[in-house]
Design an enzyme around this catalytic site. Structure first.
Site, short mmCIF file in Angstrom:
data_model
loop_
_atom_site.label_atom_id
_atom_site.label_comp_id
_atom_site.label_asym_id
_atom_site.label_seq_id
_atom_site.Cartn_x
_atom_site.Cartn_y
_atom_site.Cartn_z
N GLU A 1 11.27 78.09 1.10
CA GLU A 1 12.39 78.85 0.49
C GLU A 1 13.27 79.47 1.57
OE1 GLU A 1 13.54 79.40 -2.70
OE2 GLU A 1 12.25 77.69 -3.12
N CYS B 1 24.68 69.63 -11.28
CA CYS B 1 25.69 70.68 -11.41
C CYS B 1 26.10 71.12 -10.00
CB CYS B 1 25.15 71.85 -12.22
SG CYS B 1 26.44 72.96 -12.77
N CYS C 1 28.65 66.05 -15.16
CA CYS C 1 28.39 66.62 -16.48
C CYS C 1 27.89 65.57 -17.46
CB CYS C 1 29.65 67.29 -17.02
SG CYS C 1 30.21 68.63 -15.95
N CYS D 1 24.21 65.57 -17.52
CA CYS D 1 23.60 66.90 -17.59
C CYS D 1 22.90 67.12 -18.94
CB CYS D 1 24.68 67.96 -17.38
SG CYS D 1 24.05 69.63 -17.54
N CYS E 1 27.53 73.63 -22.86
CA CYS E 1 28.05 74.24 -21.63
C CYS E 1 29.48 74.77 -21.82
CB CYS E 1 28.02 73.22 -20.49
SG CYS E 1 28.76 73.87 -18.98
FE1 SF4 Z 1 27.07 72.07 -14.88
FE2 SF4 Z 1 27.86 72.46 -17.37
FE3 SF4 Z 1 28.50 70.21 -16.14
FE4 SF4 Z 1 25.97 70.71 -16.84
S1 SF4 Z 1 27.71 70.38 -18.19
S2 SF4 Z 1 26.70 69.86 -14.89
S3 SF4 Z 1 25.85 72.91 -16.54
S4 SF4 Z 1 29.18 72.26 -15.58
#
Ligand code: SF4
Length: 354
Positions: free
Chosen positions: A43, A198, A205, A208, A214
């Site tokens: 970390e 992200c 997206c 995602c 989102c």
């Molecule tokens: Fe990021 Fe939202 Fe795109 Fe997902 S949908 S990658 S959380 S900006």
């Protein structure tokens, strides 16, 4: 081992964990045998540094310091040497200092109480949370750069995450999403989502798992969030760098005092632009020199001010020679550096050529 399918009712955590089971990173060196010590070192190395850069450093570090005891017993120089190239050396100094304290005060085991852990040098709330979540499955939220970005976008939180009010909102969201079970997997999942999907620029997206809810995606703000740090106009200081050549084409360098700007590094002699130069050279260095030329001004920026440097080329006059005494030395431009050089000095030396 945490059982799968135990994410609770929060759809964000549930979707993230499902995504993690198929796409998360599970082969990183610190994920094998994730002891508190190994997670801690990883970390700290990962702060401001990409995973791909950290992997070989982590391997070498663990080979040399496989346990906290080995780290605590090592001389700091050796720790810094293994850190060379990773940058942000305060991290290495704090790691070493904290290892010494853990050895002396806690019998060599990192404390499992989050407040005690956070009191150690270099361990902030997010790092403490990550150590306990990833190595022990304890339910603690984290809020590193990746998590801040994911949460700011998902919830549409505007404002710089470094400001106290935005940080408070993000911590509270991080706390709310952290599930009761599968904490280690969730913690890794949200970090992985930020690092691989992200991403700061051009988030993916379409890949995602939480895109449907989102806010940033919905409002077309994905790349605008989180908001950048507000720009401050920094004060400008000015300085003369004296590039003093001797007859052999060597230039004079001075070692800076250990504390302060470029502490302990080597630099050209420096003075204020309004300095009466002949007096300064005689009283500080015991020499006289003639000005050859004034080179182009360069700017070096620090976090709290800009330094405008005017390099002044001079030639040593007469047979005057500077006493070196460990804090000054004559240096051949173009020689391979075997000493720590302040960044503008290094670039000026390079511009002087071999
Ligand atoms: Fe990021 Fe939202 Fe795109 Fe997902 S949908 S990658 S959380 S900006």
């Amino acid at each position: 081992m945490e059982s799968r399918g135990a994410a609770g009712s929060d759809p964000f955590a549930r979707k993230l964990l499902r995504w993690f089971d198929h796409h998360g990173r599970r082969d990183l060196p610190w994920q094998r045998d994730p002891t508190p010590y190994r997670v801690w070192v990883s970390e700290i190395m990962l702060q401001q540094t990409q995973v791909a850069t950290v992997v070989p450093y982590f391997g070498r570090f663990m080979e040399r310091f496989p346990t906290l005891q080995a780290l605590a017993a090592a001389p700091l120089d050796e720790v810094l040497h293994l850190w060379t190239g990773l940058g942000y050396y305060a991290r290495a100094r704090n790691l070493h200092r904290a290892a010494g304290r853990v050895q002396a005060e806690y019998g060599g085991d990192l404390p499992e109480d989050i407040a005690t852990l956070q009191a150690l040098p270099g361990i902030g709330p997010s790092t403490a949370g990550a150590i306990l979540a990833l190595s022990k499955g304890r339910r603690h939220p984290i809020l590193d750069g990746n998590v801040r970005r994911v949460l700011a976008r998902y919830h549409g939180i505007a404002g710089w995450p470094g400001s106290p009010s935005v940080a408070r909102s993000l911590w509270s969201l991080a706390e709310g999403h952290t599930p009761k079970r599968r904490v280690a997997a969730y913690t890794q999942a949200i970090m992985d989502l930020g690092a691989t999907v992200c991403t700061p620029k051009r988030p993916r997206c379409t890949d995602c798992p939480v895109s449907r809810e989102c806010t940033a995606l919905d409002q077309g703000l994905a790349e605008q969030l989180p908001s950048p740090r507000p720009r401050r106009s920094l004060p400008v200081r000015r300085s003369l760098f004296l590039i003093i050549f001797d007859d052999a084409g060597m230039v004079l360098l001075e070692r800076r005092p250990p504390a302060g700007l470029w502490g302990g590094l080597w630099c050209f002699p420096e003075c204020a632009p309004e300095t009466e130069l002949d007096d300064w050279l005689l009283s500080r260095l015991g020499i006289t020199a003639e000005v050859l030329r004034v080179a182009e001004r360069m700017r070096h920026s620090f976090s709290h001010f800009h330094l405008d440097i005017t390099p002044l080329h001079l030639r040593l006059k007469g047979s005057g020679r500077v006493a070196e005494q460990g804090v000054r030395r004559w240096y051949r431009p173009g020689a391979l550096p075997d000493i720590g050089l302040a960044a503008p000095t290094l670039s000026l030396l390079r511009s002087l050529g071999p």
